[in-house]
Scaffold this motif. Structure first.
Motif, short mmCIF file in Angstrom:
data_model
loop_
_atom_site.label_atom_id
_atom_site.label_comp_id
_atom_site.label_asym_id
_atom_site.label_seq_id
_atom_site.Cartn_x
_atom_site.Cartn_y
_atom_site.Cartn_z
N ALA A 130 42.42 37.60 44.38
CA ALA A 130 42.72 37.51 42.95
C ALA A 130 41.91 38.54 42.16
N GLU A 131 40.63 38.67 42.51
CA GLU A 131 39.79 39.64 41.81
C GLU A 131 40.25 41.07 42.11
N ALA A 132 40.67 41.32 43.34
CA ALA A 132 41.18 42.66 43.69
C ALA A 132 42.45 42.98 42.91
N ALA A 133 43.30 41.97 42.71
CA ALA A 133 44.51 42.17 41.90
C ALA A 133 44.13 42.49 40.46
N SER A 134 43.13 41.81 39.94
CA SER A 134 42.65 42.08 38.59
C SER A 134 42.06 43.49 38.51
N ASP A 135 41.29 43.87 39.54
CA ASP A 135 40.75 45.23 39.59
C ASP A 135 41.87 46.26 39.54
N GLN A 136 42.96 45.98 40.24
CA GLN A 136 44.08 46.92 40.28
C GLN A 136 44.72 47.08 38.90
N VAL A 137 44.86 45.97 38.19
CA VAL A 137 45.43 46.02 36.83
C VAL A 137 44.53 46.87 35.93
N ILE A 138 43.22 46.63 36.02
CA ILE A 138 42.28 47.40 35.19
C ILE A 138 42.33 48.88 35.57
N THR A 139 42.31 49.16 36.87
CA THR A 139 42.35 50.55 37.34
C THR A 139 43.64 51.23 36.90
N ASP A 140 44.77 50.54 37.02
CA ASP A 140 46.05 51.11 36.59
C ASP A 140 46.02 51.45 35.09
N SER A 141 45.41 50.57 34.29
CA SER A 141 45.34 50.84 32.85
C SER A 141 44.43 52.03 32.57
N LEU A 142 43.38 52.20 33.37
CA LEU A 142 42.49 53.35 33.18
C LEU A 142 43.18 54.65 33.60
#
Length: 192
Positions: A130-142
């Motif tokens: 779940a945290e990795a999925a959240s990291d991916q969302v943040i990274t994609d937005s960056l």
């Protein structure tokens, strides 16, 4: 005064421009600084107070908008800038000892019942996923922003580290499940 990750984050913001603590909190939240610094409601104000006490920041203005309370705006001092740069060098160039709880828990894994250990490892894997999925969302937005990668190396590091831990944990679960890592009865130590 050794600068904590939160103090470093505050100084980093103030090197961009002077801010009041409420604005700092908003920017820290927007930049997901909680991934690398322990940001709690009172901790930011405490960090600001300590930085001011040690001469790293100073009051540069006070603002009042309408009926809102007066807000104190801080700016970084030359002492603060020097301390920030010195600490940044040390943080990047030094290997500091860290004491992760996961490693300590792994050292005690055999003391748990095999099925309990597997259940806890699977729970950890789900949380990491779940945290990795959240990291991916943040990274994609960056990535979508016109923001040079140098400004979000911290997020890349955190996401890659979490992905490694997830892969490692999943491999451990598989190794225990397939008996590549054997489970010894708790009394086996007495016989050894």
């Amino acid at each position: 005064m050794k600068l904590t990750p939160l103090a470093m984050a505050v100084l980093e913001l103030l090197m961009e421009k002077p801010m009041h603590p409420y604005e700092m909190a908003q920017v820290l939240r927007a930049r997901h600084i909680e991934a690398r610094a322990n940001v709690k409601p009172g901790s930011l104000y405490h960090a600001v107070e300590r930085l001011e006490t040690h001469g790293h920041i100073e009051v540069v203005d006070t603002q009042r908008e309408g009926r809102r309370p007066e807000r104190t705006v801080y700016g970084v001092t030359e002492t603060g800038r020097d301390a920030f740069l010195e600490r940044a060098k040390a943080m990047v160039g030094s290997v500091a000892p860290e004491y992760p709880e996961y490693a300590a828990g792994l050292s005690a894994l055999n003391e748990l019942d095999r099925e309990d250990a597997l259940a806890e490892l699977r729970t950890r894997a789900l949380k990491l996923q779940a945290e990795a999925a959240s990291d991916q969302v943040i990274t994609d937005s960056l990535v979508a922003r016109p923001l040079p990668a140098i400004y979000w190396l911290d997020m890349r590091f955190i996401a890659d580290r979490r992905a490694f831990e997830l892969a490692w944990t999943n491999q451990l679960i598989e190794d225990i499940t397939t008996d590549r890592v054997t489970w010894l009865p708790a009394d086996a130590e007495d016989k050894a």
